[in-house]
Design an enzyme around this catalytic site. Structure first.
Site, PDB file in Angstrom:
ATOM      1  CG  ASP A  12     -38.883  46.606  42.471  1.00  0.00           C
ATOM      2  OD1 ASP A  12     -39.275  45.425  42.458  1.00  0.00           O
ATOM      3  OD2 ASP A  12     -38.959  47.334  43.471  1.00  0.00           O
TER       4      ASP A  12
ATOM      5  CG  ASN B 272     -32.168  47.562  48.323  1.00  0.00           C
ATOM      6  OD1 ASN B 272     -31.902  48.270  47.366  1.00  0.00           O
ATOM      7  ND2 ASN B 272     -33.384  47.489  48.824  1.00  0.00           N
TER       8      ASN B 272
ATOM      9  N   GLY C 153     -38.920  50.507  42.579  1.00  0.00           N
ATOM     10  CA  GLY C 153     -40.359  50.310  42.664  1.00  0.00           C
ATOM     11  C   GLY C 153     -41.028  51.349  43.536  1.00  0.00           C
ATOM     12  CE1 TYR C 154     -41.992  55.193  49.042  1.00  0.00           C
ATOM     13  CE2 TYR C 154     -41.069  53.436  50.389  1.00  0.00           C
ATOM     14  CZ  TYR C 154     -41.814  54.590  50.277  1.00  0.00           C
ATOM     15  OH  TYR C 154     -42.393  55.144  51.398  1.00  0.00           O
TER      16      TYR C 154
ATOM     17  NE  ARG D  43     -36.929  42.583  48.126  1.00  0.00           N
ATOM     18  CZ  ARG D  43     -37.438  43.811  48.120  1.00  0.00           C
ATOM     19  NH1 ARG D  43     -37.048  44.690  47.212  1.00  0.00           N
ATOM     20  NH2 ARG D  43     -38.351  44.158  49.009  1.00  0.00           N
TER      21      ARG D  43
ATOM     22  CB  CYS E  82     -41.243  49.657  51.203  1.00  0.00           C
ATOM     23  SG  CYS E  82     -39.536  50.110  51.579  1.00  0.00           S
ATOM     24  N   GLY E  83     -39.487  46.817  51.194  1.00  0.00           N
ATOM     25  CA  GLY E  83     -38.688  45.870  51.956  1.00  0.00           C
ATOM     26  C   GLY E  83     -38.062  46.430  53.207  1.00  0.00           C
ATOM     27  CG  HIS E  84     -35.493  48.632  53.889  1.00  0.00           C
ATOM     28  ND1 HIS E  84     -34.441  48.272  54.702  1.00  0.00           N
ATOM     29  CD2 HIS E  84     -35.171  48.219  52.647  1.00  0.00           C
ATOM     30  CE1 HIS E  84     -33.511  47.680  53.971  1.00  0.00           C
ATOM     31  NE2 HIS E  84     -33.936  47.636  52.716  1.00  0.00           N
TER      32      HIS E  84
END
Length: 317
Positions: free
Chosen positions: A83, A211, A44-45, A157, A120-122
């Site tokens: 994603d 991930n 996705g990013y 997720r 973003c997950g990070h």
């Protein structure tokens, strides 16, 4: 050829870790497919950055993501995991989202429990919706899968670990609830060290995704055999092609800026050193010639006589 979901399920059913390189468009997907992987992942990013020029902060829309996924799956010969962000709304929106990804022909998707807009997950600042609401979204996605394409793989997720008051207990609890609601695979985003990975593998009762984002985020570098030992089944390398693209283009265009002619020769030499053939061959021009020979009138073939340009002969005899 069986459908992408069925092939993805076959890979998930075999022993060993399923390694999925991340790509952001049909071109990088074609490279990954040429190299040879059992499954490929659409980031996705990378999709957001390459398609609309914005970071993964909720700017890209469902139709844009699905359009990219459909073109990628069409270009490759292996299943695509895509994603699907947070499903682009509530549980009723998720119904349409899953239907559209199924129509795109991909092998599977993952949906997360972030609020809207997601990010973003990070990165810092993430928030998640209440657990009951998240479970309802997963249940809606699972029902669509069962009604429309039973082999379609649903990965659920949770980003609960990375919220301001997040805990691993909450993330593990959500992951198990998502599996109970019908998810095929659980995905706990953002474990901070190998002890947390070991805990996730022990306490989540179902197939698991890791991930592998490297230096971009909080999750640790970890050897693949350790991930298997902890109980993980799939590992995504979501930004592999995106980082590679940025780094390679920056390196080549920096040299090009100093001396365009020498820089172009350097780019040509690097490309020609790879085993992909010419650009025309890699892009599929020989197949176009086959189509022309099969379907166009014979007199149309005369256009090749005496014309200038690279030879793009057919793939056949």
């Amino acid at each position: 050829m069986t459908d992408a979901g069925a092939r993805l399920r076959e890979h998930l059913a075999t022993d060993g870790l399923l390694v999925c390189p991340g790509v952001h468009d049909p071109l990088t997907a074609a490279v990954a497919d040429f190299v040879g992987f059992d499954t490929i992942y659409m980031t996705g990013y990378g999709t957001s950055l390459s398609k609309i020029g914005y970071p993964d902060a909720g700017f890209i829309t469902m139709p844009e993501m699905i359009d990219n996924a459909a073109h990628i799956q069409e270009r490759i010969d292996v299943p695509l995991v895509a994603d699907a962000d947070n499903g682009y709304g509530n549980a009723t929106n998720v119904v349409r989202t899953v239907r559209e990804y199924i129509k795109a022909g991909v092998g599977g998707i993952h949906i997360e429990d972030q609020t809207f807009p997601k990010r973003c997950g990070h990165t810092t600042g993430r928030q998640v919706i209440p657990r009951a609401e998240a479970v309802g979204k997963v249940a809606a996605a699972a029902d669509v899968r069962d009604e429309r394409a039973e082999d379609f793989v649903l990965i659920a997720r949770t980003d609960a670990r990375g919220t301001g008051d997040g805990s691993l207990d909450e993330a593990v609890g959500r992951a198990n609830d998502f599996l109970d609601a019908g998810a095929d695979v659980a995905f706990v985003e953002g474990p901070t060290d190998e002890r947390e990975l070991e805990r996730i593998g022990r306490d989540v009762d179902g197939p698991l995704v890791y991930n592998f984002v490297g230096d971009l985020g909080s999750s640790p570098y970890v050897e693949l055999d350790a991930l298997e030992e902890y109980g993980f089944d799939v590992v995504l390398f979501p930004i592999a092609a995106t980082l590679s693209t940025i780094a390679s283009v920056h390196e080549d265009l920096s040299a090009f800026a100093d001396d365009p002619v020498a820089g172009m020769r350097r780019i040509d030499d690097r490309f020609n050193s790879r085993p992909v053939g010419s650009l025309h061959e890699f892009s599929g021009f020989p197949e176009v010639v086959d189509w022309e020979r099969a379907y166009l009138p014979a007199e149309e073939q005369g256009k090749y006589e005496g014309s200038l340009g690279d030879d793009v002969d057919s793939t056949g005899p």
